[in-house]
Design an enzyme around this catalytic site. Structure first.
Site, short mmCIF file in Angstrom:
data_model
loop_
_atom_site.label_atom_id
_atom_site.label_comp_id
_atom_site.label_asym_id
_atom_site.label_seq_id
_atom_site.Cartn_x
_atom_site.Cartn_y
_atom_site.Cartn_z
N HIS A 1 50.97 -47.91 16.30
CA HIS A 1 49.70 -47.69 15.63
C HIS A 1 48.31 -47.37 16.19
O HIS A 1 47.87 -47.99 16.78
CB HIS A 1 49.42 -48.36 14.20
N CYS B 1 50.97 -55.34 10.25
CA CYS B 1 51.54 -54.57 11.26
C CYS B 1 49.78 -53.71 11.56
O CYS B 1 49.42 -53.27 13.13
CB CYS B 1 52.50 -52.75 11.81
#
Lengths: 358, 358, 358, 358
Positions: A246, A153
């Site tokens: 993120h 990710c």
């Protein structure tokens, strides 16, 4: 825009009750191409309706039809054109190999096979040609089975932002400091006392993955497989109290001289190879570039393009490395299940799914 | 350890009702050297007992005696040996100049005079010799008045961590990504909707301050004043949902070759010039160095040494710049009021406070 | 104020490595009466220095001396005058019984023995007379062993606030809605994804404990044991994203007529039976009553009195039940380890600790 | 289901740049009945394209077409069939009166006119008959102008949950403790330092609104206007660190005997008067009732029914008042802009919008 293919591909989900599996369920409910026909989980869940087996953690309600499907064990043999794997890394290696051996097209989010020389580590907008690797896979079983993976990710946002720069100027070195969301650790994941009002300056294995995966994704496919891109990557990874998204502070040393304005323009004008293909999960543009000081932020930008758009902002000259910017990507959509679904859409577009199982 | 001086120095606080001013009040209550005798704030507060004028936001209760002091306006002329300024930058420039002109020893946390060539930008463990600059100050008024400043809250942790490395190996370039606490923005500061579950990739002026202040602090005092250190600094600043404690991911290019182990050892063995002086606010050691993966974190380490210890961890080789680590410092203690109190303690130790006002 | 007893009582801690055990260690470091001489934990930790066996989670650093003690297993037989138990309820019942049987004075934070008719469920300011119950305990082993317990973390603030009202007006019914901190669930406790930006409207067993424990604590000790107070209690419990500090919205129906002003005055003037005894952990006053709208809050008031003061605010008439207010208490100090330490101080004051073990 | 009316009603938004106004913009983008044709804001914003005038804070991107509309000042006279008001209470009273006087149908989220005897305080599923009040409005200007309001964000969930109980058993008294989200305070709203890891036990005016508005909404429309329901309401309001979603712990004393099972069944079986009308913003069922311990929670349930479904859970007997439960509602959708849009849809359904302005 071409008409998307009819919803005729049958999909199974491995690890369907976990956090990633649930995101697969959510994203595939109402998908125009894939119909979820089989949900596979541990023996503890097998035999129960999905809505009872899974502790549903998504913010959107569970699809009624899928909620009623009875969960199967890992020995199931569904009639499925594509198998999405949200399995935990502790079991994904063997189980995915077994399903590939049995002839299934496995589209995995797990890390186990990502670095295998014959397995594509795929971001459809970045290295779609790597998909050809699947022709080199031999699992020693039924014909046609293969494994395709998506990156970690924290890698996907970085690699997508680097791609136009690597093409235009050549990337020599990358320094990246991540501020990663809690959902990236799964469920139960991070204890609340470690998360609330805190930053943890360590995520196991993450700094290595960012380096190794970025080099493979931006590498070149040749006769001998993928030759890693010659990019030096240094990463420092942090867990921050954000639910999804993120954020990464990136500084780049380019091979050819380019200032912040050149870099911003290269990012802004980039369309990527999926433009015009009409893949249902592909966002209109893979990258959104912001000019204002306050963007991107997880709260306001993580869901752009249904969570598939990667946002870039604060592009500035970096007196140390050359240019710097921040990148935001949705870690459970673009960085996990959504990335895998897009991989499957590319497989379908290339005709690699129909009849995968004899 | 030498006996600390008797509590005989009289202290005033400018901007006493604000967030920084309150931290001064909290830190000076019970201080062995300084006795708060005067609280100065805006005309709106003047004339009220402090406990009514200030909306007390500290987690510790307000000192009874100080709470009863009547707040004075900025034209007050208290009999004070030292004047701590927690004024907002919008007014600090003029007010501090006026108090210096009137002969007061002003120890300021505001940014206004930090870069003035005759004003020390002081971290007592890093550049105590810069204090001699005050002899060059001439405010055009009463003799003996001067201004001493402490750095911005994000600079102090960085500069303290760089000091042993600059001494041992020479620092050539620094790349720093900050994750800064909410209290650094004062009160009301950041709106909750921008903070909760979010990261904001921008703090006005912060990236510049980190560069400019670091170079001045690590600079060399000569006949012509402070010659900035020749260090290239690149900063990316972020606001994260943490109450207190700025965490910074730092990568450094050194002039002389040194690996992570050398750097860790240099940080670990460093004592700094205050060792043994017995300054009340100086922590036993300015730097704490951690070996484990999970340290430092704001939640568990921000209060080390009463908030005056700077914590360093995750010292690693950096394939791009040479060495990297994370630094944590308490932004409202070490990075603001506590740093100023330590500055005043150094002034007292050097005999620069007694009789500052005729 | 009487001089506190000399620090001559030797203390052991059961479950020393857990969250409650760590709080015991923190609170007892530097305690004027108790000296930690033995740390007991599971076999996995036994034999290691405490600083290695425990993952230290407290915001204050670990005491150097205690950190060096070697952890013992549950079969240890330390020379201890008092044994603090921070054991998990899954094992506390048997282990505490065994230590009482072996003649130890066990001061427990666990829930297992709280409702036993011969075991005091003690808040020293509320029901110190219940301590006499220990004379009725017979564990079938060495003489002198006994178990004393403190209430659940959500009960203690409520019971303390009700005590003056029960004495003055008689409490007939209580409606309480709790907003409880994360640390009340221990470590790892609540998953971050359930905590951040969320409220969970359920805590297992908590609503029952609030009712049953409150009635026992406010009950009357007679020849047949404690007769529960005849108070109807209805509780709704919630977990909120706060680190420390349980806030409770309380409404009370009194037996004798009393308005908000009467209730506020009764709370404000109450000193409790420990006033003047000089117990080291007892706060100057058990209750702090606030008049302003914004108090108490976890952030600004949880640490009052070292975490031992219970704060009350927003006392208002309640059109449904009569009077309402909010109560804040520190769940890991007053509501757990600190409450137990105060229990032990009362035991010492009454001469019930010396020579507990032959 | 009847076909929804064609998208032929022209809508203006007052206070379009604020937090509520932005939610109107978001909810009306793509609405099948209403087309946003005019955006009205302060003189400071007038003349700018909306995308420049508003600092867009919604998590979904701004609609392209609406973003391009030029903002008008409050003296604008758009050709609009309905005017949504997201004005701040400081100006809403006069401005809304002026627009009503000029003949506009004003559907307001502000509190200013809610308690006016001639103004409906409307929840379409609860008191649709109150809409007839508009016939009694006379603003002394053009014919046809009127004001309709929706309740305060903390009232709407409570009133919706009480409605089936009031119909079935009669509600005598209600005790409600709210845990309200940050977005309810608007932007910038609550300072982050007051919100993060904290609970504030006070929201100005909120406790009164909950009582007064609930009684009006559940009141009976007669010849003399709305006779308030004779329900005693006691409220304690808290701000908690949640972005969206007010959770309320409710206890109810009913006039006719009913246990938790009866109450749960009454809630579960209730459909409300909008069932089958096909209003676009009306959720399939106004109430969702949960059986499990962990529901509802803001994180997982706030968006049910697009934020228009009110969730109820933990229905239990209350030993003090009779029955208790928790209620969750989306404060900026159901509790603000979404509620207003549903009000307008009811107006349209009843033929009260066409030609409102001559």
């Amino acid at each position: 825009m071409p008409t998307p293919p009819a919803p005729t591909l049958r999909a199974a989900i491995l690890g369907a009750t976990g956090a990633v599996g649930q995101t697969f369920v959510r994203l595939l409910a109402g998908h125009p191409q894939f119909e979820v026909v089989s949900l596979v989980a541990s023996e503890r869940s097998a035999g129960k309706p999905y809505r009872e087996a899974a502790r549903w953690l998504q913010a959107e309600p569970l699809d009624e039809r899928i909620g009623g499907l009875v969960v199967e064990g890992v020995d199931a043999a569904p009639d499925a054109d594509v198998v999405f794997s949200g399995l935990d890394a502790s079991v994904a290696g063997d189980v995915e190999a077994d399903w590939a051996r049995r002839g299934y097209a496995v589209v995995s989010n797990a890390r186990n096979w990502r670095l295998d020389p014959a397995v594509p580590l795929l971001i459809p907008e970045v290295n779609p040609d790597h998909l050809a690797l699947v022709d080199r896979q031999d699992w020693g079983g039924a014909a046609g089975g293969f494994v395709v993976t998506n990156p970690n990710c924290s890698t996907v946002g970085l690699a997508l932002a680097l791609k136009p720069l690597h093409d235009a100027f050549g990337v020599d070195a990358v320094h990246v400091v991540t501020m990663q969301a809690l959902s990236g650790a799964g469920y139960p994941g991070v204890p609340a006392l470690d998360a609330l009002g805190n930053v943890v300056p360590f995520i196991a294995g993450e700094e290595e993955k960012l380096a190794v995966e970025t080099r493979k994704i931006l590498g070149t496919l040749g006769a001998a497989g993928v030759a890693d891109a010659e990019i030096t990557v240094s990463a420092q990874c942090h867990r921050v109290p954000v639910v999804d998204g993120h954020l990464e502070a990136v500084s780049v040393r380019l091979r050819e001289p380019a200032g912040a304005a050149d870099v911003a323009e290269a990012l802004r004008s980039w369309r990527g190879p999926l433009a015009g293909l009409g893949l249902p999960t592909a966002p209109p543009r893979p990258l959104a570039v912001f000019d204002d000081d306050a963007s991107p932020q997880p709260r306001t930008h993580v869901n752009l393009g249904g969570g598939m758009t990667v946002s870039v902002g604060r592009v500035q000259d970096c007196p140390v490395l050359g240019v710097k910017f921040v990148v935001l990507s949705h870690n459970t959509v673009r960085g996990a299940a959504g990335g895998a679904v897009l991989n499957a859409e590319l497989l379908a577009h290339e005709g690699r799914l129909a009849g995968a199982v004899a």
